[in-house]
Scaffold this motif. Structure first.
Motif, PDB file in Angstrom:
ATOM      1  N   MET A  63       0.828  -1.203   0.000  1.00 20.87           N
ATOM      2  CA  MET A  63       0.000   0.000   0.000  1.00 20.87           C
ATOM      3  C   MET A  63       0.864   1.255   0.000  1.00 20.87           C
ATOM      4  O   MET A  63       0.616   2.203  -0.761  1.00 20.87           O
ATOM      5  CB  MET A  63      -0.918  -0.010   1.224  1.00 20.87           C
ATOM      6  N   ALA A  64       1.878   1.292   0.834  1.00 26.49           N
ATOM      7  CA  ALA A  64       2.741   2.471   0.912  1.00 26.49           C
ATOM      8  C   ALA A  64       3.486   2.712  -0.387  1.00 26.49           C
ATOM      9  O   ALA A  64       3.553   3.845  -0.880  1.00 26.49           O
ATOM     10  CB  ALA A  64       3.727   2.309   2.065  1.00 26.49           C
ATOM     11  N   LEU A  65       4.047   1.656  -0.952  1.00 26.47           N
ATOM     12  CA  LEU A  65       4.889   1.797  -2.137  1.00 26.47           C
ATOM     13  C   LEU A  65       4.099   2.024  -3.424  1.00 26.47           C
ATOM     14  O   LEU A  65       4.559   2.736  -4.322  1.00 26.47           O
ATOM     15  CB  LEU A  65       5.772   0.563  -2.290  1.00 26.47           C
ATOM     16  N   LEU A  66       2.916   1.436  -3.504  1.00 22.20           N
ATOM     17  CA  LEU A  66       2.158   1.513  -4.750  1.00 22.20           C
ATOM     18  C   LEU A  66       1.043   2.552  -4.731  1.00 22.20           C
ATOM     19  O   LEU A  66       0.622   3.025  -5.790  1.00 22.20           O
ATOM     20  CB  LEU A  66       1.556   0.146  -5.091  1.00 22.20           C
ATOM     21  N   GLU A  67       0.537   2.901  -3.540  1.00 19.45           N
ATOM     22  CA  GLU A  67      -0.576   3.829  -3.457  1.00 19.45           C
ATOM     23  C   GLU A  67      -0.318   5.004  -2.522  1.00 19.45           C
ATOM     24  O   GLU A  67      -0.724   6.127  -2.787  1.00 19.45           O
ATOM     25  CB  GLU A  67      -1.841   3.097  -2.999  1.00 19.45           C
ATOM     26  N   GLY A  68       0.342   4.769  -1.390  1.00 21.33           N
ATOM     27  CA  GLY A  68       0.537   5.834  -0.409  1.00 21.33           C
ATOM     28  C   GLY A  68      -0.768   6.184   0.279  1.00 21.33           C
ATOM     29  O   GLY A  68      -1.776   5.483   0.166  1.00 21.33           O
ATOM     30  N   GLY A  69      -0.760   7.277   1.023  1.00 25.91           N
ATOM     31  CA  GLY A  69      -1.975   7.761   1.646  1.00 25.91           C
ATOM     32  C   GLY A  69      -2.492   6.930   2.792  1.00 25.91           C
ATOM     33  O   GLY A  69      -3.686   6.959   3.088  1.00 25.91           O
ATOM     34  N   THR A  70      -1.620   6.192   3.475  1.00 26.17           N
ATOM     35  CA  THR A  70      -2.086   5.376   4.594  1.00 26.17           C
ATOM     36  C   THR A  70      -2.297   6.185   5.861  1.00 26.17           C
ATOM     37  O   THR A  70      -2.994   5.755   6.764  1.00 26.17           O
ATOM     38  CB  THR A  70      -1.076   4.272   4.920  1.00 26.17           C
TER      39      THR A  70
END
Length: 735
Positions: free
Chosen positions: A414-421
């Motif tokens: 999630m962090a590497l591909l989308e971010g916004g966590t």
């Protein structure tokens, strides 16, 4: 109230709507069911403050603690603690004089739109306005007239005009829903609320803000300015004296201040409500207030949630950030052009890395975590003692504990591909501007085909104006640096997710990170704003027909990246939000209205006194002076004085206070925050905090938390005696 408060002749902005701060009772707000530089520190130093620091996490706030919202500021307690006499009218004037500038804070200091912030907050603007031949970071930017003030590409400044409670609507939107349906329903309702209030008004921005981790929702309305011009910035060496060695420390000797000006329709904005400049020497012990937009704290997280940050989030963020720092430093050593291009990025990643080190030091300290555990145990015992409350909220701690194994598993992708966590600092594309533009164009084109309520929240109608503004901004692009960032991101994604992960195969195909990044950067035309505008205006048809390699690449990875986001929303975000709402209701029931929300990047007010520190590992007085700067200087980096500043040595009173320490509750995002007295006089701007303060993300202790402030006295001396900015000195009212 003291005599001669703020300069006040009318509303902050002609034509701005009247603000209405709704002070909703806590019981009503929760009525629905559900709801720097970190050195190696000895355990003895950490233990000294750990228990006091962590007890603040779940219990009632004490003394100077708290990043308070303006509609729930503890006026009586602040007055009692400080001996001041502020009231609601004072709060309103502070709010209308405070500015959010990008990821920083700032304060209005004249009636003609002049705003003071930190030099490091305008560093990107300075870099965008510079060339290798004319480098304003080296020379300073000191325009001789307003006509020479230059627009910051993509710069946006905002003033908070209204806060209203929308908790009932937001809670109702998710009623009875689970998983991704819950998050999308909430996002859609937020978009509707924002659109209803701001509509197509280009001068306004509305944002539904989650407070108390879902316990409350407030609609924040801002007056927005998109013509922000650089009015003054010192030499970078004057603002960063001591470099990385002095970062997150005190004593400090930095003039980390700059000025921007708000424009509209080609003219400076009239700002009759503003802070009054006070150039006198500050007095130790003076009560002060700090108004700014701190980025994020995690004081309301459970122990289980903090373990995920300690064991998964921070290690990933820190390890890959340290490699990026190394790559950027190596790049900067290749030549003068590379050094110029990498200067601002290196500063940014060093700040991020050191802040993370300080937070990790807190989470691995047994005494600190024991104090947190004790505070949580107290919280749980209070809930258990109230049978009706316990039955109503269930076991949110247990529910959050069940989410953590899933969060640990999904976070890297999630962090590497989308971010916004909202948990860490890692993001897709590695900070590549070209990648960001391509991603925005592709995502926006796809999302704009849907009704606003069905889109990803960042592309709702209420937020498209901001997206478009950032996309159309004319920013310089450095291809070699872009390739470095993209290559780094691809290589670290492959390393963390592993070579055999199908998503990695989708990212790389048969290419290496080096070859793919080189091909994409060399072939794209997105550095041209006209190309970006044409793709935006052409919509999905234009994007899908584009032969730009970076656009084609982003189109090709949408299935993988969107799936990662959907999985996170359904299995982590939704159940976390559900449990956190119940936890917020329990917290209020246990501790009453003395609880403040975690920082969320929105305007907050904190308070304290001008004072030094006297604990092991952190003993210093309240002030540093120019005399101390001359004594600390060695002539070799990073302790070399900026040339223009050094040349003015004999013109500056050596006893002028440069920097001071304040016992206020601040964190990243508070940079540039105006430091003001009860008389509404600005006496400085926050630009850093100290080593022991880095754990402030998880708790506050008045004995060790110190904000580092550049004084208005030092800024006045720099403007008048160093950079020849008499016109600004006169505008500030200094005689």
């Amino acid at each position: 109230m003291p005599d001669a408060p703020f300069v006040l002749h009318g509303p902050a902005n002609p034509g701005a709507r009247r603000h209405t701060l709704i002070r909703r009772p806590w019981a009503a707000a929760f009525s629905r069911k559900g709801e720097g530089q970190e050195t190696s520190m000895r355990n003895s130093q950490i233990t000294l403050t750990a228990i006091a620091l962590t007890l603040a996490v779940a219990t009632a706030a004490r003394a100077e603690e708290g990043m308070w919202t303006f509609d729930n500021f503890p006026i009586a307690r602040a007055n009692q603690t400080l001996g001041t006499n502020i009231d609601q009218a004072w709060l309103d004037r502070v709010r209308l004089s405070s500015v959010k500038f990008g990821g920083c804070s700032a304060g209005i200091v004249s009636g003609e739109g002049l705003v003071m912030t930190n030099n490091h907050c305008v560093a990107t603007c300075v870099a965008n306005l510079s060339t290798q031949a004319v480098n304003h970071a080296e020379t300073g930017f000191a325009p001789r007239s307003r006509e020479e003030e230059l627009k910051c590409p993509g710069g946006t400044a905002e003033i908070l005009t209204d806060i209203s409670d929308v908790t009932e609507r937001m809670h109702a939107a998710g009623e009875g829903l689970e998983g991704q349906a819950f998050t999308r329903a909430r996002d859609a309702e937020a978009g509707r609320i924002e659109q209803e209030t701001c509509g197509g008004d280009a001068t306004m921005r509305c944002q539904v803000v989650s407070l108390y981790r879902g316990g409350q929702f407030k609609l924040y309305s801002y007056r927005k300015y998109t013509d922000v011009r650089l009015a003054f910035a010192p030499e970078d060496r004057a603002a960063t004296f001591g470099g990385d060695l002095d970062n997150f420390s005190f004593p400090r000797f930095a003039i980390d201040a700059a000025f921007i000006r708000l424009y509209e329709n080609g003219r400076p904005v009239a700002t009759p409500t503003h802070f009054r400049w006070k150039a006198d020497r500050p007095v130790e012990g003076t009560p002060v207030f700090v108004s700014g937009s701190p980025g994020a704290t995690q004081r309301l997280l459970t122990q289980d949630q903090l373990m995920t940050i300690r064991d998964v989030v921070l290690p990933l963020d820190q390890l890959i950030a340290s490699e990026l720092r190394g790559r950027l430093i190596r790049y900067s050593e290749e030549g003068g052009r590379q050094a110029f291009e990498a200067m601002d990025p290196i500063s940014g990643v060093e700040n991020t890395y050191k802040r993370g080190r300080g937070r990790m030091a807190a989470l691995v300290d047994p005494a600190f975590m024991a104090g947190r555990a004790e505070a949580e145990a107290d919280f749980r015992s209070r809930v258990a003692a109230d049978a009706a409350l316990a039955a109503r909220i269930g076991d949110p701690w247990g529910d959050l504990a069940e989410v953590q194994p899933v969060a640990r598993e999904l976070y890297p992708a999630m962090a590497l591909l989308e971010g916004g966590t909202g948990m860490g600092t890692t993001s897709p594309g590695g900070g590549s501007q070209l990648f960001s533009w391509a991603r925005t164009l592709v995502r926006a084109a796809q999302e704009r085909e849907k009704p606003s309520a069905e889109r990803l929240p960042e592309y709702a109608d209420s937020r498209l104006a901001a997206v478009q503004s950032g996309l159309f901004a004319e920013r310089p692009v450095h291809p070699s640096l872009e390739q470095l960032r993209l290559e780094w991101w691809l290589s670290k994604t492959r390393e963390w997710l592993t070579v055999d992960d199908p998503r990695v195969r989708g990212l790389l195909g048969q290419e290496s990170p080096e070859a793919l990044s080189a091909r994409l950067v060399a072939g794209t035309a997105l550095a041209d704003p006209a190309v970006r505008r044409a793709l935006w205006e052409g919509g999905l048809a234009a994007v899908e027909a584009s032969d730009d390699p970076l656009i084609r690449y982003l189109l090709s990875i949408q299935d993988e990246t969107r799936a990662v986001r959907a999985d996170w929303e359904a299995r982590v975000e939704a159940p976390t939000s559900r449990a956190s709402e119940r936890l917020a209701a329990a917290r209020f029931a246990a501790y009453g209205d003395s609880v403040y929300p975690d920082a969320t990047g929105t305007l907050r007010l904190t308070y304290g006194r001008i004072e030094g520190s006297d604990v092991p590992g952190q003993r210093f007085g309240a002030f540093t002076t120019f005399a101390g700067l001359w004594d600390r200087a060695t002539g070799a980096p990073p302790f070399d004085v900026a040339p223009k500043l050094l040349a003015a040595k004999d013109r500056i009173d050596p006893d002028t206070v440069m920097n001071m320490a304040v016992s206020s509750d601040t964190i990243g995002g508070s940079s540039g925050s105006p430091v003001v007295t009860e008389a509404g006089e600005i006496v400085g701007a926050n630009f850093d905090s100290t080593v022991l303060s880095q754990r402030n993300a998880y708790g506050y202790d008045v004995r060790v938390n110190r904000s580092v402030i550049v004084t208005t006295a030092a800024v006045t001396a720099a403007l008048r005696d160093v950079y020849g900015m008499e016109r600004l000195v006169e505008e500030l009212g200094v005689e």
